[in-house]
Design a protein around this motif. Sequence first.
Motif, PDB file in Angstrom:
ATOM      1  N   LYS A 528      -4.525  37.842 -33.390  1.00 23.33           N
ATOM      2  CA  LYS A 528      -5.034  38.575 -32.004  1.00 23.33           C
ATOM      3  C   LYS A 528      -4.157  38.271 -31.156  1.00 23.33           C
ATOM      4  CE  LYS A 528      -9.784  38.559 -33.480  1.00 23.33           C
ATOM      5  NZ  LYS A 528     -11.128  38.051 -32.963  1.00 23.33           N
ATOM      6  N   GLU A 531      -3.061  40.932 -28.380  1.00 19.83           N
ATOM      7  CA  GLU A 531      -4.112  41.468 -27.757  1.00 19.83           C
ATOM      8  C   GLU A 531      -4.676  40.438 -26.791  1.00 19.83           C
ATOM      9  OE1 GLU A 531      -8.650  42.770 -28.717  1.00 19.83           O
ATOM     10  OE2 GLU A 531      -7.172  43.051 -30.134  1.00 19.83           O
ATOM     11  N   LYS A 566      -8.161  50.668 -25.285  1.00 16.66           N
ATOM     12  CA  LYS A 566      -8.710  50.646 -26.586  1.00 16.66           C
ATOM     13  C   LYS A 566     -10.021  49.950 -26.232  1.00 16.66           C
ATOM     14  CE  LYS A 566      -4.532  49.668 -29.364  1.00 16.66           C
ATOM     15  NZ  LYS A 566      -3.541  48.759 -29.892  1.00 16.66           N
ATOM     16  N   GLU A 567     -10.293  49.018 -25.471  1.00 14.75           N
ATOM     17  CA  GLU A 567     -11.597  48.438 -25.290  1.00 14.75           C
ATOM     18  C   GLU A 567     -12.612  49.256 -24.816  1.00 14.75           C
ATOM     19  OE1 GLU A 567     -11.701  44.716 -22.921  1.00 14.75           O
ATOM     20  OE2 GLU A 567      -9.807  44.141 -23.917  1.00 14.75           O
ATOM     21  N   LYS A 570     -13.637  51.547 -27.697  1.00 13.03           N
ATOM     22  CA  LYS A 570     -14.265  51.128 -28.616  1.00 13.03           C
ATOM     23  C   LYS A 570     -15.663  50.841 -28.279  1.00 13.03           C
ATOM     24  CE  LYS A 570     -14.165  46.530 -31.198  1.00 13.03           C
ATOM     25  NZ  LYS A 570     -13.494  45.151 -31.149  1.00 13.03           N
ATOM     26  N   LYS A 571     -16.078  50.727 -26.927  1.00 15.11           N
ATOM     27  CA  LYS A 571     -17.499  50.680 -26.404  1.00 15.11           C
ATOM     28  C   LYS A 571     -18.139  52.091 -26.707  1.00 15.11           C
ATOM     29  CE  LYS A 571     -16.898  47.361 -22.858  1.00 15.11           C
ATOM     30  NZ  LYS A 571     -16.561  46.996 -21.384  1.00 15.11           N
ATOM     31  N   LYS A 572     -17.238  53.315 -26.834  1.00 14.53           N
ATOM     32  CA  LYS A 572     -17.657  54.571 -27.288  1.00 14.53           C
ATOM     33  C   LYS A 572     -17.901  54.738 -28.646  1.00 14.53           C
ATOM     34  CE  LYS A 572     -16.286  56.434 -22.771  1.00 14.53           C
ATOM     35  NZ  LYS A 572     -15.433  57.524 -22.031  1.00 14.53           N
ATOM     36  N   GLY A 573     -17.398  53.636 -29.389  1.00  9.05           N
ATOM     37  CA  GLY A 573     -17.455  53.877 -31.010  1.00  9.05           C
ATOM     38  C   GLY A 573     -15.940  54.610 -31.473  1.00  9.05           C
ATOM     39  N   THR A 575     -11.514  54.987 -31.313  1.00  9.13           N
ATOM     40  CA  THR A 575     -10.173  54.288 -31.542  1.00  9.13           C
ATOM     41  C   THR A 575      -9.126  55.153 -31.024  1.00  9.13           C
ATOM     42  OG1 THR A 575      -9.613  55.014 -33.780  1.00  9.13           O
ATOM     43  CG2 THR A 575     -10.851  53.124 -33.463  1.00  9.13           C
ATOM     44  N   TYR A 584      -8.654  59.956 -24.800  1.00 12.79           N
ATOM     45  CA  TYR A 584      -7.873  58.847 -24.645  1.00 12.79           C
ATOM     46  C   TYR A 584      -7.097  58.892 -23.304  1.00 12.79           C
ATOM     47  CZ  TYR A 584      -4.238  55.227 -25.601  1.00 12.79           C
ATOM     48  OH  TYR A 584      -3.559  54.399 -25.490  1.00 12.79           O
TER      49      TYR A 584
END
Length: 929
Positions: A528, A531, A566-567, A570-573, A575, A584
């Motif tokens: 990681k 990131e 990206k985060e 990610k909270k919305k499921g 990528t 995006y």
Amino acid sequence: MIGFLVKKLFGTKNEREIKKLKSIVEKINKLEPDLDSLSNLELRQESLKLIEKVRNNNHLSEAITEGEIVEELPLAFALAREAAKRTLGLRPFDVQLIGALALHKGMIAEMKTGEGKTLVAAIAIYLNALTGKGVHLVTVNDYLAKRDALTMGSIYKFLGLSVGVINTNHASYVIEWADEEKFKRALELDKRVWEKGFFGELLPPEKFDIEARKDFFTVAVESDRRSAYAADITYGTNNEFGFDYLRDNMVFSKDQMVQVKGHHYAIVDEVDSILIDEARTPLIISGPSGEDVSIYYMTDAFVKTLIKDEDYIVDEKNKTAVLTEKGVEKAEKYFNLENLYDPRNVDILHAINQSLRANTLYHRDVDYVVKDGEVIIVDEFTGRLMPGRRWSDGLHQAIEAKEGVKIQAENQTLASITFQNYFRMYKKLAGMTGTAETEALEFKEIYNLDVLVIPTNKPVKRIDYPDLVYKTKKEKFNQVIEEIERLHKQGRPVLVGTVSVETSEYLSGLLKKRGIPHNVLNAKNHEKEAEIIAQAGRVGAVTISTNMAGRGTDILLGGNPEFLAKEILKKKGLTPETATEEQYAQALKKAQKITQEEKQKVIELGGLAVIGTERHESRRIDNQLRGRAGRQGDPGSSRFYLSLEDDLLRLFGGDRLKALMDRLKIPENEPIESTMVSKAIENAQKRVEGQNFQIRKRLLEFDDVMNKQRQVIYSLRRDILEGVNLKDEIKLWLTDIVLYFLDKYAPADQYQEKWNFEELKKTFKEWLGVDIDIPTDKEWDRKELEEYILKHLEEYYNQKEEKLGSSLMREFERYMTLQVLDNLWKDHLHNLDRLRESVYLRGYAQRDPLVEYKKESFELFEDMMFKLKYNTIEYLYKLQIQSEEVLEEEKAKKEKEAEKTLRKADTNKEEEKKKKVIKYKNRMERRKK
């Protein structure tokens, strides 16, 4: 005094060199308006004309390779700058052109973090790639190699040059233009790269149309390794370049070689890491040795019974551990030996020594980690895990025994080279890093590289506070936690540097108790890395990192919008791959707004705060940690917290400081902050750096001995692969061996009556299977006898060649010679490993180990070359080729025998079954009775 006045009047050597290069930059800048007016096609044609001119002029091509400031240089640099503007939307600063000039001249350009070294290298690469000889850009990992080749590939492709990339596991690519569809998907990604602005001066939107970028967008296309090396420019890692060189010298066909262009010019990124930190460990290609490794379990159990200072002595400074006389007695008793130092016990002695080192000098979570039942080395300078790398000479096996994991078989060296000797093969070598000046002496002495410190584009605003020294580690860490908590409450981002995994986890535990949210970046979770480092500049962020400190990844104040987007997704499921372009774009826009606001706040608070929890033994590593803050004129600060219990101070002068603190009655929670302390720490670091330099220099001195032998063997291999006429070579070898046997059985200084003709004839019969009738009643002259024997042997060889055919015989000569050569070279390397280990003991007898090694390694090499001639000739003379009919007959015969054996086995099984049935019946009858 005179030196001071000279510097005052004329400036330092560095300042004088920069002044010279600035005058060339002025010439480059004068060409900018003319090139700016050209269309894309016209600009490309200018580049193609320059390529043709350089490649058709050997003198000019050679002058560029030599690093001369040729007349064509300003145009080449101006073309590269213009191409960067049009393809990346970035205009290199003048200081970046100075850095590129330093690289072209074969120097090391020291440039601070965030000054755009990636683009600097591209400009120097373009000029040197004009020759068509091949340019290698060497970097520390696959990610950076591929990323930089893709980004800078736009410049090279625009100007008419080809680009390749080599990665680990034989992955390789060539860089090509993307089609419309690929460009659409990558458009936003590229936009984000430009917005960071770390490649150069970001052009304003009105001067650069991002939609036009689709004509210049590049992608990596999978390719064979040979094609990647055949490109004008090749990006890759130091390990892969080195390993490919070794592999090229192990192949059996010229077509299998990949480094087709040789070694002309290389730029080494993070040059201090590659040419200094990693130079203590040679590159080794190995294979299983077949030796028993269970001995390490026994020696580990024995070592754990020993008492420190009574049975063995440890020298932490020099990383050595040796048995005392009492320890030797215990070993002899434990293993039931009369004399531990008897040559027959060399394997046990070696295993004991390595187990002793493993248990006393190598520590878990500092030097290595145990992961999934494997011992994985931690790079002491970067803190990164090095999977696949193993300590040599039994040390790794000893550590595996210590940790109680399965011991993997010890490997035998098949080919090896040090980084020093690999990179010294290049006709011109250059490098770039943020920290090189402290190692300038080593770069000059080992690689003949001068260091040039390039001025920053904007003044450095970072404040470097003096070190604080506490009595104990406990108090030091308490103060570090207090400082982190204070800065976190303010909202300032904090980067905490540690020297080991153990320390980073200890600090993490203390922060958890205080309820301070944080990220830990160490060898255990390096996946990681990008990131974690990318978000280390956000408001209130606390990041604990080992010495890797995210090299190659910028810490952006306010955070990185790409990772934040990206985060959000990610909270919305989602990528970036599964999201629609609109989804995006919305996430990115939101992320950019957040990071921009946070950046402004962080700047007002004072920027990134770097806290060092211990001084590294190398000042360079400390400077790298400091350099994480204050990029491109950003504010920031740094401070190191130390204790008298730290390894560096404990081993080098900590006692004096402790005595001083006791004398002055300084409380434990109060630190010392003085120039005397800073001076003591700097002196300690200089001493360790000096020791490490001597270790690397000694390694090189020993490898130089092997390198001369390596060059002879590899040169012979290349000649064989390139089709040199081996028949003539074998004739010469045959003459050498015949003379050797004549000297043995028919010496020139003896009368013929004393010559042993019977042994001479017997030797040729046993060695080559050839009967030579030597009349003993004839008066022989030694030269005449030599010619007589050689004539018979050559006739026999020619007859064999007539049967097989010349082309097949040449193929067998090539194959046999390579086979024998590789087997002997492998054994020779094993012998040299053992010799190197044994010669150190001769220092006790006042004999220089290096002189002893040179003398005996030469004798071993001479012996190996004799065996090469002897064995190759023997195999070629005894070579028997059977016809296909004979081979088919033998195959049928073997199959028949196998069938017969199988039937016999089946019969035996049936007989065995019958016996068992009878036995069972008899037993049952007895029970009934």
